[in-house]
Design a protein around this motif. Structure first.
Motif, PDB file in Angstrom:
ATOM      1  N   ARG A  62      -5.543  -1.725  11.711  1.00  0.00           N
ATOM      2  CA  ARG A  62      -5.426  -0.272  11.492  1.00  0.00           C
ATOM      3  C   ARG A  62      -6.738   0.361  11.036  1.00  0.00           C
ATOM      4  NH1 ARG A  62      -0.049   1.528  10.348  1.00  0.00           N
ATOM      5  NH2 ARG A  62      -0.953   3.562   9.871  1.00  0.00           N
ATOM      6  N   SER A  90       1.265   3.063   5.529  1.00  0.00           N
ATOM      7  CA  SER A  90       2.703   3.017   5.790  1.00  0.00           C
ATOM      8  C   SER A  90       3.298   4.419   5.739  1.00  0.00           C
ATOM      9  CB  SER A  90       3.370   2.098   4.763  1.00  0.00           C
ATOM     10  OG  SER A  90       4.744   2.032   4.992  1.00  0.00           O
ATOM     11  N   GLU A  92       1.709   7.083   6.454  1.00  0.00           N
ATOM     12  CA  GLU A  92       1.129   7.849   7.558  1.00  0.00           C
ATOM     13  C   GLU A  92       2.019   7.841   8.798  1.00  0.00           C
ATOM     14  OE1 GLU A  92      -3.321   7.628   8.130  1.00  0.00           O
ATOM     15  OE2 GLU A  92      -2.640   6.226   9.662  1.00  0.00           O
ATOM     16  N   ASP A  93       2.567   6.690   9.147  1.00  0.00           N
ATOM     17  CA  ASP A  93       3.339   6.636  10.394  1.00  0.00           C
ATOM     18  C   ASP A  93       4.667   5.898  10.262  1.00  0.00           C
ATOM     19  OD1 ASP A  93       2.579   4.063  10.137  1.00  0.00           O
ATOM     20  OD2 ASP A  93       1.593   3.882  12.084  1.00  0.00           O
ATOM     21  N   GLY A  94       5.048   5.554   9.022  1.00  0.00           N
ATOM     22  CA  GLY A  94       6.355   4.933   8.816  1.00  0.00           C
ATOM     23  C   GLY A  94       6.416   3.450   9.154  1.00  0.00           C
ATOM     24  N   THR A  95       5.297   2.856   9.594  1.00  0.00           N
ATOM     25  CA  THR A  95       5.344   1.420   9.893  1.00  0.00           C
ATOM     26  C   THR A  95       5.338   0.620   8.581  1.00  0.00           C
ATOM     27  OG1 THR A  95       2.961   1.456  10.165  1.00  0.00           O
ATOM     28  CG2 THR A  95       4.274   1.486  12.162  1.00  0.00           C
ATOM     29  N   GLU A  96       5.918  -0.571   8.636  1.00  0.00           N
ATOM     30  CA  GLU A  96       6.086  -1.334   7.395  1.00  0.00           C
ATOM     31  C   GLU A  96       5.299  -2.622   7.396  1.00  0.00           C
ATOM     32  OE1 GLU A  96      10.232  -1.466   6.269  1.00  0.00           O
ATOM     33  OE2 GLU A  96       9.910   0.604   5.617  1.00  0.00           O
ATOM     34  N   SER A  97       4.665  -2.918   8.524  1.00  0.00           N
ATOM     35  CA  SER A  97       3.932  -4.177   8.566  1.00  0.00           C
ATOM     36  C   SER A  97       2.771  -4.020   9.545  1.00  0.00           C
ATOM     37  CB  SER A  97       4.966  -5.230   8.934  1.00  0.00           C
ATOM     38  OG  SER A  97       4.482  -6.185   9.725  1.00  0.00           O
ATOM     39  N   PHE A  98       1.564  -4.329   9.100  1.00  0.00           N
ATOM     40  CA  PHE A  98       0.370  -4.089   9.917  1.00  0.00           C
ATOM     41  C   PHE A  98      -0.800  -4.898   9.376  1.00  0.00           C
ATOM     42  CE2 PHE A  98       1.567  -0.641   7.070  1.00  0.00           C
ATOM     43  CZ  PHE A  98       0.586  -0.746   6.107  1.00  0.00           C
ATOM     44  N   ARG A 110       2.641  -5.882   4.175  1.00  0.00           N
ATOM     45  CA  ARG A 110       4.058  -5.654   4.465  1.00  0.00           C
ATOM     46  C   ARG A 110       4.675  -4.854   3.327  1.00  0.00           C
ATOM     47  NH1 ARG A 110       8.622  -8.860   3.934  1.00  0.00           N
ATOM     48  NH2 ARG A 110       7.408 -10.421   2.831  1.00  0.00           N
ATOM     49  N   ARG A 111       5.448  -3.817   3.711  1.00  0.00           N
ATOM     50  CA  ARG A 111       6.143  -3.036   2.692  1.00  0.00           C
ATOM     51  C   ARG A 111       7.381  -3.816   2.276  1.00  0.00           C
ATOM     52  NH1 ARG A 111       6.023   3.372   2.935  1.00  0.00           N
ATOM     53  NH2 ARG A 111       6.609   3.736   0.779  1.00  0.00           N
TER      54      ARG A 111
END
Ligand SMILES: N[C@H](CCC[C@H](N)C(=O)O)C(=O)O
Length: 288
Positions: A62, A90, A92-98, A110-111
């Motif tokens: 990211r 997280s 910013e775009d609602g993703t939880e793992s990156f 990871r959230r």
């Protein structure tokens, strides 16, 4: 006008470790040491570490993160700050793992709760050149280093570990029984550590609980240090003081650290936003 003007920033903390996140993904500017010191000197943007987000260097990540200490020097790793960056990304775009990238490598985030994150801090390194140390030590579980009178040292025989940054861990009963603000600078700058070192006092309370007080390289006493918590757990497990997972209690809160069988160290802990905004164009106009 400062190259930082109007870029988004967040004042956060991770278990009390004071973190500023600055988003420079829309800019090619690289923050200078003088700019970092000026930002740290302003109470609105005071930090132990500043995490500056740059455009990604590696596909699938990211961002690339540069990490600054209060004195403007670079930190190779910052666990608490990486969790704070993970919160920003997280949200910013609602993703939880990156994945994010630092000089220490690519780190998976990871959230795990509304404001809690796990970060894979990568693999610890134990070779004396990896720390680095100024001279060869075959066994870095305990190196010859002491302060105080030769026949009655105050502290001695630390374990040393690199988590992408240098850590020395002294084993004591009660970390808070020592004058770390006075001892810390001497050890941070000891000639055995050519790149200086983060200095921890660790009290092992049980097989899965460590109490830790940290003097950070380039900063001083902080309320928490994620990479030091990882280094302490790894060193404790390596010297059979604990198992491979433990809660590490720091002045600002608890972190959970696990040294997985695949040799990666995973740190889990909280994040908190104190305020957010954009850099005032006037603020650092004369700073650099
Ligand atoms: N507070 C950070 C570590 C800062 C280490 C830095 N002081 C260095 O120069 O290595 C953490 O949560 O991991």
């Amino acid at each position: 006008m400062s190259p930082l003007a109007n870029h988004p920033f967040w004042k956060m903390n991770g278990a009390g470790n004071e973190i500023v996140v600055v988003d420079l993904r829309a800019s090619a500017h690289v923050v200078t040491a003088a700019e970092a010191r000026a930002i740290a000197a302003d109470e609105r943007s005071r930090f132990d570490q500043m995490m500056v987000l740059h455009k990604p260097r590696t596909p699938g990540t990211r961002c690339f993160i540069r990490i600054y200490n209060t004195d403007g020097s670079f930190a190779g790793a910052c666990g608490n700050g990486t969790r704070c960056v993970a919160w920003v990304l997280s949200e910013e775009d609602g993703t939880e793992s990156f994945l994010v990238e630092t000089v220490a490598g690519i780190l998976a985030c990871r959230r795990v709760g509304p404001a809690a994150f796990s970060v894979d801090m990568g693999e610890p390194k134990f070779g004396w050149q990896d720390i680095p140390l100024a001279e060869e030590f075959r066994d870095t579980r305990a190196i010859e280093l002491q302060i105080g009178p030769i026949d009655a040292p105050i502290l001695h025989s630390p374990s040393v570990v690199s988590m992408g940054n240098p850590h020395a861990i002294f084993w004591v009963d009660d970390p808070y029984a020592y004058d770390l603000p006075k001892i810390g600078p001497m050890l941070e700058n000891h000639p055995i550590f050519p790149e200086r070192a983060n200095i921890s006092l660790a009290g092992v309370k049980s097989r899965d609980h460590i109490v830790l007080w940290v003097w950070e390289r380039g900063v001083g006493i902080t309320r928490a240090c994620g990479s030091a918590a990882c280094a302490a757990l790894v060193a404790a497990a390596r010297t059979k003081r604990t198992g491979r997972a433990a809660t590490v209690s720091l002045p600002g809160g608890d972190l959970h650290i696990e040294w997985r069988d695949d040799n990666h160290v995973v740190m889990t802990g909280p994040t908190e936003v104190e305020h957010e905004g954009r850099f005032d164009p006037a603020l650092f106009a004369t700073a650099a």
